[in-house]
Motif scaffolding. Sequence first.
Motif, PDB file in Angstrom:
ATOM      1  N   ASN A 129       0.125   5.055  -4.868  1.00 32.65           N
ATOM      2  CA  ASN A 129      -0.416   3.858  -4.232  1.00 32.65           C
ATOM      3  C   ASN A 129       0.613   3.097  -3.403  1.00 32.65           C
ATOM      4  O   ASN A 129       0.268   2.133  -2.709  1.00 32.65           O
ATOM      5  CB  ASN A 129      -1.043   2.924  -5.270  1.00 32.65           C
ATOM      6  N   GLU A 170      -9.262  11.555  -3.253  1.00 35.40           N
ATOM      7  CA  GLU A 170      -8.671  10.240  -3.487  1.00 35.40           C
ATOM      8  C   GLU A 170      -9.339   9.551  -4.663  1.00 35.40           C
ATOM      9  O   GLU A 170     -10.564   9.474  -4.744  1.00 35.40           O
ATOM     10  CB  GLU A 170      -8.789   9.358  -2.247  1.00 35.40           C
ATOM     11  N   GLU A 230      -5.916   4.386  -6.367  1.00 36.70           N
ATOM     12  CA  GLU A 230      -5.362   4.493  -5.009  1.00 36.70           C
ATOM     13  C   GLU A 230      -4.322   5.614  -4.911  1.00 36.70           C
ATOM     14  O   GLU A 230      -3.373   5.540  -4.154  1.00 36.70           O
ATOM     15  CB  GLU A 230      -4.763   3.158  -4.550  1.00 36.70           C
TER      16      GLU A 230
END
Length: 254
Positions: free
Chosen positions: A49, A218, A223
Amino acid sequence: MKKLIALLSLVFIASGVYALDGKEIATSAHNVSKSKTTHSAVSMTLVDNNGKEDVRLLEEFGKKENDLSTTVMVFRSPASVKNTRFLKQENDGSADDKWIYLPALKRVRRIASSDGSKSFMGTDFTYDDMETRDVERDIHTLLKEEAVNGVDCYVVKAEAKDLNDSQYSYRVSWIRKDNFVPIKMELYDSNKELLKVMKVLDLQNIDGFWTPMEVVMENVQTEHKTILSIKKVEFDKGVNPKVFTQSYLSSGRI
């Protein structure tokens, strides 16, 4: 009378009577033409992330025999994962068999069905995500028709007939109308919240076989994402059958 029958036929077609249903679309996607053997070089990039990347290179072998597929992945770099090997064998009417060889343990370990929801090598793919899922295990519902990047798609929802047979509450796939290749998928967690999104970023027809050259998975909740990019691929060039054995998995030698 002939004119009336012809007119009624047109009305039926226009009203969608002859339209494909969800199961027929899912079956067509499952039956997309595949080669007898494949051999490819793949780049696997894990992105956290914060945008930090972890790049891995692997070699993949595949074969299809009696309509059942077998896949072997061999990690070539970096050193932290080098010589890790994975074998997946499709079964008729039941879940795939999966084994992994971890160099640190120096042994082959069978992946239990209870481990299906665990991450594969720290990626955003679970062991079950890599499975060849039989159409009959799910209820398929055509939700709508929608274009993705200008390509017309069927949008099909899949729910496991047995709630204990899937880590997801349901999956929604965007399947191209022209070739029945899924190019997008949304996966929802047990609370029916969106968990992951898979997208095919580059789809090419190579030697008559539709090939996802770049795929991203994803996790929208963490994230974190995983990008798979095929760098080189060969179809029907022949692969030594000994590659698809637990002996090769443990030794790396044919």
